[in-house]
Write an enzyme that holds these catalytic residues in place. Structure first.
Site, mmCIF file in Angstrom:
data_model
loop_
_atom_site.group_PDB
_atom_site.id
_atom_site.type_symbol
_atom_site.label_atom_id
_atom_site.label_comp_id
_atom_site.label_asym_id
_atom_site.label_seq_id
_atom_site.Cartn_x
_atom_site.Cartn_y
_atom_site.Cartn_z
ATOM 1 N N HIS A 72 0.830 -1.203 0.000
ATOM 2 C CA HIS A 72 0.000 0.000 0.000
ATOM 3 C C HIS A 72 0.864 1.252 0.000
ATOM 4 C CE1 HIS A 72 -4.211 -1.444 1.052
ATOM 5 N NE2 HIS A 72 -3.532 -2.476 0.623
ATOM 6 N N LYS A 297 -0.178 -0.409 15.316
ATOM 7 C CA LYS A 297 1.201 -0.540 15.806
ATOM 8 C C LYS A 297 1.486 -1.791 16.639
ATOM 9 C CE LYS A 297 3.168 2.932 14.022
ATOM 10 N NZ LYS A 297 3.071 2.390 12.667
HETATM 11 P P1 RFL Z 1 -0.285 -12.501 21.326
HETATM 12 O O1 RFL Z 1 -0.607 -12.522 19.872
HETATM 13 O O2 RFL Z 1 -1.375 -12.193 22.284
HETATM 14 O O3 RFL Z 1 0.346 -13.925 21.678
HETATM 15 C C1 RFL Z 1 0.571 -14.345 23.009
HETATM 16 C C2 RFL Z 1 0.552 -15.857 23.049
HETATM 17 O O4 RFL Z 1 0.872 -16.303 24.357
HETATM 18 C C3 RFL Z 1 0.026 -17.385 24.695
HETATM 19 N N1 RFL Z 1 -0.015 -17.496 26.168
HETATM 20 C C4 RFL Z 1 0.624 -18.470 26.868
HETATM 21 N N2 RFL Z 1 1.371 -19.502 26.480
HETATM 22 C C5 RFL Z 1 1.881 -20.325 27.438
HETATM 23 N N3 RFL Z 1 1.651 -20.139 28.765
HETATM 24 C C6 RFL Z 1 0.896 -19.107 29.200
HETATM 25 N N4 RFL Z 1 0.687 -18.936 30.494
HETATM 26 C C7 RFL Z 1 0.345 -18.210 28.226
HETATM 27 N N5 RFL Z 1 -0.439 -17.093 28.302
HETATM 28 C C8 RFL Z 1 -0.632 -16.688 27.050
HETATM 29 C C9 RFL Z 1 -1.293 -17.023 24.043
HETATM 30 O O5 RFL Z 1 -2.124 -18.162 23.843
HETATM 31 C C10 RFL Z 1 -0.818 -16.417 22.729
HETATM 32 O O6 RFL Z 1 -0.708 -17.388 21.703
HETATM 33 O O7 RFL Z 1 0.905 -11.489 21.644
HETATM 34 P P2 RFL Z 1 2.201 -11.039 20.753
HETATM 35 O O8 RFL Z 1 2.891 -12.247 20.189
HETATM 36 O O9 RFL Z 1 2.931 -10.076 21.603
HETATM 37 O O10 RFL Z 1 1.594 -10.297 19.491
HETATM 38 C C11 RFL Z 1 0.936 -9.049 19.628
HETATM 39 C C12 RFL Z 1 -0.145 -8.892 18.545
HETATM 40 O O11 RFL Z 1 -0.979 -10.035 18.548
HETATM 41 C C13 RFL Z 1 -0.996 -7.617 18.766
HETATM 42 O O12 RFL Z 1 -0.194 -6.548 19.200
HETATM 43 C C14 RFL Z 1 -1.716 -7.168 17.468
HETATM 44 O O13 RFL Z 1 -2.658 -8.130 17.055
HETATM 45 C C15 RFL Z 1 -2.412 -5.810 17.679
HETATM 46 N N6 RFL Z 1 -3.204 -5.376 16.501
HETATM 47 C C16 RFL Z 1 -2.604 -4.795 15.397
HETATM 48 N N7 RFL Z 1 -1.263 -4.618 15.363
HETATM 49 C C17 RFL Z 1 -0.676 -4.104 14.242
HETATM 50 O O14 RFL Z 1 0.553 -3.936 14.259
HETATM 51 N N8 RFL Z 1 -1.375 -3.772 13.100
HETATM 52 C C18 RFL Z 1 -2.722 -3.920 13.060
HETATM 53 O O15 RFL Z 1 -3.298 -3.676 12.003
HETATM 54 C C19 RFL Z 1 -3.393 -4.410 14.237
HETATM 55 N N9 RFL Z 1 -4.724 -4.570 14.244
HETATM 56 C C20 RFL Z 1 -4.587 -5.558 16.491
HETATM 57 C C21 RFL Z 1 -5.326 -5.133 15.336
HETATM 58 C C22 RFL Z 1 -5.254 -6.148 17.564
HETATM 59 C C23 RFL Z 1 -6.617 -6.300 17.512
HETATM 60 N N10 RFL Z 1 -7.213 -6.919 18.623
HETATM 61 C C24 RFL Z 1 -8.111 -8.008 18.534
HETATM 62 C C25 RFL Z 1 -6.698 -6.652 19.951
HETATM 63 C C26 RFL Z 1 -6.695 -5.273 15.279
HETATM 64 C C27 RFL Z 1 -7.353 -5.811 16.390
HETATM 65 C C28 RFL Z 1 -8.853 -5.903 16.304
#
Ligand code: RFL
Ligand code: PHB
Length: 392
Positions: A72, A297
């Site tokens: 994009h 972010k």
């Molecule tokens: P995650 O993806 O939450 O992964 C954490 C993992 O840890 C596991 N876990 C455990 N495992 C073992 N023992 C335990 N005790 C545990 N406790 C938890 C969980 O099951 C999970 O698999 O964190 P991580 O890796 O830091 O990644 C972060 C991202 O997922 C998050 O920041 C983004 O999705 C945020 N976000 C967006 N970020 C962008 O950069 N661009 C976007 O366009 C964007 N859009 C979004 C988003 C987040 C959204 N939501 C739903 C919050 C749009 C939305 C709607």
């Protein structure tokens, strides 16, 4: 079980860190509480900064991303029934962003890791981190019906906002900074071609709406809704009508409608935990910080944290120096606060105030008009959106 780096969490942060460590010869193990199917289906982010694409490329995990990701050149801002294009390459000296779903990044990383290592255990829930301030921390976890231990030199908490790693920090060391917002996002996936080539950030009469996409055939759209909203109260027709209203402009343009395949509500929150290191326990990604999604972010910050960490562990292995690990927290937090500020500003500028504060309303419009009128103001938005440089 024993390893050099024990990684809790197999989301994008944990999986990418494991991959980067594996490539530099640092031994690690990933413990993920959920099933493979669950982590591969969790609908979340989609917008990747160039630095995130580069990191996935460096990790050897970008083959499908290069083939299927949508590049994009900018975004569109809509307000007052007008559209304004923000052109990233002209404003930033050539930078672009890529749309490629987080679900696909996770699928690509899981497949690589199961094929080539390092070890990745699903349904392995970390229960506690023992002796994080010693030279040999231990992760206690439950897997295959019994409790087990993972002895480590270092532990990285990539376990997201609801994980256990952050709670291991003593109260006297950790400090949090947070802000809740008085609105949520209702997000949908729809089997319909995107209505525009670009992402549209719209400030409509009824509130904020975002048009994004997952592929040439699948649209991803979001609506600002009140906190506590139940998706049951939003029929497909009601969602499409409200989206059409918020994106409406005076020019000829229509929102394409199609079958909705997923609906969910996400509250908006800013949260930062300082510091990101306690002894030999380090936090990365959502475990340490959350931003409202308006600035796109969250995933990008998770990736920049693990890039810094992977370099720090590579340096430790090569030179025995802990210098980069010592500066890890400060280095990441500088970037985290810039992303927190940008996400806050975007959120405040684009969402309708539930209390209908007319003064604030006028300020929002003044900010948007400034961006539309001034190359300087637009360039500042573009620089933040496409990603500030990794300071190292
Ligand atoms: P995650 O993806 O939450 O992964 C954490 C993992 O840890 C596991 N876990 C455990 N495992 C073992 N023992 C335990 N005790 C545990 N406790 C938890 C969980 O099951 C999970 O698999 O964190 P991580 O890796 O830091 O990644 C972060 C991202 O997922 C998050 O920041 C983004 O999705 C945020 N976000 C967006 N970020 C962008 O950069 N661009 C976007 O366009 C964007 N859009 C979004 C988003 C987040 C959204 N939501 C739903 C919050 C749009 C939305 C709607
Ligand atoms: C998405 O495609 O899911 C997306 C894009 C941009 C955002 C938030 C979410 O700001």
């Amino acid at each position: 079980m024993r390893t050099t780096v024990g990684i809790i969490g197999g989301g994008p942060a944990g999986l990418l860190l494991a991959r980067l460590l594996h490539r530099t010869g640092v031994d690690c193990v990933v413990l993920e509480a959920r099933t493979r199917e669950y982590v591969e289906q969790r609908q979340r982010a989609g917008m990747l900064e160039q630095g995130t694409v580069d990191a996935l490329h460096e990790a050897g995990a970008a083959e499908r991303l290069h083939a299927e990701g949508l590049i994009h050149q900018g975004i569109e801002l809509r307000f007052d029934r007008e559209r304004h294009h923000i052109d990233f390459p002209t404003l930033t000296g050539g930078r672009t962003v890529t749309i490629y779903a987080q679900t696909e990044i996770v699928k690509d990383l899981v497949a690589l890791q199961l094929a080539e290592g390092p070890r990745l255990l699903f349904e392995a829930e970390a229960l506690a981190i023992e002796k994080p301030d010693s030279e040999s921390p231990v992760v206690r976890f439950r897997h295959e019906g019994r409790e087990q231990t993972l002895a480590c030199d270092w532990v990285v908490g990539c376990d997201g906002f609801h994980g256990i790693a952050r709670d291991t920090f003593p109260d006297t060391l950790g400090r949090t900074y947070e802000r809740d917002y008085p609105y949520s996002w209702l997000g949908i996936l729809a089997d319909v071609a995107p209505s525009c080539e670009e992402l549209i950030y719209a400030r409509g009469q009824g509130g904020f709406a975002l048009h994004s996409m997952r592929s040439p055939h699948v649209s991803r759209l979001y609506l600002q809704v009140p906190n506590g909203t139940d998706t049951e109260d939003w029929s497909d027709d009601r969602i499409w009508d409200e989206l059409a209203d918020r994106f409406a402009i005076d020019a000829d343009w229509t929102l394409r409608r199609g079958p909705i395949t997923a609906k969910s509500v996400t509250p908006m929150r800013s949260f930062v935990h300082e510091p990101m290191r306690y002894g030999r326990l380090l936090l990365a990604g959502d475990a340490a910080h959350i931003v409202p999604p308006t600035g796109a972010k969250g995933l990008n910050l998770a990736v920049s944290d693990v890039r810094v960490l992977a370099r720090a562990f590579a340096e430790l292995r090569r030179t025995k120096s802990e210098q980069l690990l010592d500066s890890y927290s400060d280095m990441c937090l500088a970037r985290v606060w810039q992303a927190t500020r940008f996400s806050y500003d975007m959120t405040k500028m684009l969402h309708a105030q539930p209390d209908r504060d007319v003064f604030e309303n006028r300020l929002q419009l003044a900010r948007l008009r400034r961006i539309a009128a001034s190359r300087h103001a637009a360039a500042e938005l573009a620089a933040n959106y496409t990603g500030l440089p990794l300071l190292m």
